[in-house]
Design an enzyme around this catalytic site. Sequence first.
Site, PDB file in Angstrom:
ATOM      1  N   GLU A  80      -5.260  -7.952  -0.676  1.00 40.50           N
ATOM      2  CA  GLU A  80      -6.061  -7.646   0.519  1.00 40.50           C
ATOM      3  C   GLU A  80      -7.372  -7.022   0.061  1.00 40.50           C
ATOM      4  O   GLU A  80      -7.383  -6.188  -0.847  1.00 40.50           O
ATOM      5  CB  GLU A  80      -5.385  -6.624   1.439  1.00 40.50           C
ATOM      6  CG  GLU A  80      -4.451  -7.143   2.473  1.00 40.50           C
ATOM      7  CD  GLU A  80      -3.996  -6.028   3.420  1.00 40.50           C
ATOM      8  OE1 GLU A  80      -4.853  -5.229   3.863  1.00 40.50           O
ATOM      9  OE2 GLU A  80      -2.796  -5.953   3.695  1.00 40.50           O
ATOM     10  N   GLU A 114       0.835  -1.222   0.000  1.00 45.66           N
ATOM     11  CA  GLU A 114       0.000   0.000   0.000  1.00 45.66           C
ATOM     12  C   GLU A 114       0.864   1.264   0.000  1.00 45.66           C
ATOM     13  O   GLU A 114       0.530   2.265   0.635  1.00 45.66           O
ATOM     14  CB  GLU A 114      -0.965  -0.014   1.188  1.00 45.66           C
ATOM     15  CG  GLU A 114      -1.947  -1.181   1.133  1.00 45.66           C
ATOM     16  CD  GLU A 114      -2.888  -1.269   2.333  1.00 45.66           C
ATOM     17  OE1 GLU A 114      -2.922  -0.299   3.117  1.00 45.66           O
ATOM     18  OE2 GLU A 114      -3.575  -2.292   2.464  1.00 45.66           O
TER      19      GLU A 114
END
Length: 400
Positions: A321, A213
Amino acid sequence: MKTKVLIILNLLFFIFSCSREESVKPTPTPPVETDVVTPQNVKTYMVDKNATTETAALFYNLRNLGKTKTVIGQQDAFNSFYQTSGFSDMKKATGNDPGILGSDFMFITDKDNPSNQWFVQQENKIIADTKEAYAKGIINTFSWHLREPYHENSFYTSDMTATEKADAFKNILPGGKFHNWYKTKLDKVAQIVSQLKDSNGTLIPIIFRPFHEFDGNWFWWGASYCTPEEYISAYRFTVEYLRDTKNVHNILYAFSPDNSYGSANSYFSRYPGDQYVDILGMDNYGDFDNKGTSGANAANAKLKYLSDAAITKHKIAALTETGYRVTSTTPAIPNWFSTYLFDAINNNNVQIAYVMFWTNNSSGYYVPTPGTSNVADFQSFALKNKIVMQHQLKNLYKFP
């Protein structure tokens, strides 16, 4: 006269027959596309040319499986808040274990490990869970919420000063004041991964996605706190140190931004290169945050970028995710799993090898359990032909 007529008729029949034969041509058989990746050459397409046989087999088999199927799993599946019966929450909901187990190096590399026994217990639990998952044929993937190098109290930039945020990441690079600190953390990662062995002493393969991320700004390795060149250098150093310096050869490496990109070019803006990445991934919660069909379509378009790129590059594509968190104040979304998520990973011929949901805890859940309002939706999703759980996995750690 009769003879002439017969000759003419026969001639016309012959001409007609010939013209029909010429016009009705057999449909050519399309050429069979052969995959250039074979069990014999698979390592040439991987980050680690010296990968263990089981690690190479996992890459080969997971890549092939992802052409038609998607494995589903969960972070901390064997260690979640709702696990009271000895089963994973996914097994309680469906009768079957997840096909992916997510773990984290965070507690393993914590500054209070081993001085604080709680962290040692977490380390031992993670190791035991990884071994249990491998024995069941489950895929193991590790993230790393590495705490910042100044105080090692948090991985969130909201807990750091402006100076700390500006300096932390670039200083883990060679020549930086935190470079030796970072190597010490990698030493612990290497130690643990090198000790992950089954009952026969075989090294257990894992997927590792460092600095995930990175396109957001909530982690200290986020885009606002380092240049693309610094990020790429740190990622490459991480791979080279584990692979070449520490001789760890049971890792597949995942590239895992969040969902901020809007084109293939922006997805690859901090890409370390094909020699450093086995899995093209994406974390995506935002597009599924109660945005209905439009959100599912947006997620599907982004998955299409990385799916097409993975096909071209002979890599694996994954939704590394995702989830929608249900809490006491945030109700479940009807058909979230069976419609919105499924459409995102299925439409437009995307090839997504696996999807991992985040962990259930005391304040909310991502995977429903019996008695929750959306458990039937999850069960319907899990029963779809495209979806694979542990009991449907062929042996991913052996070549066919």
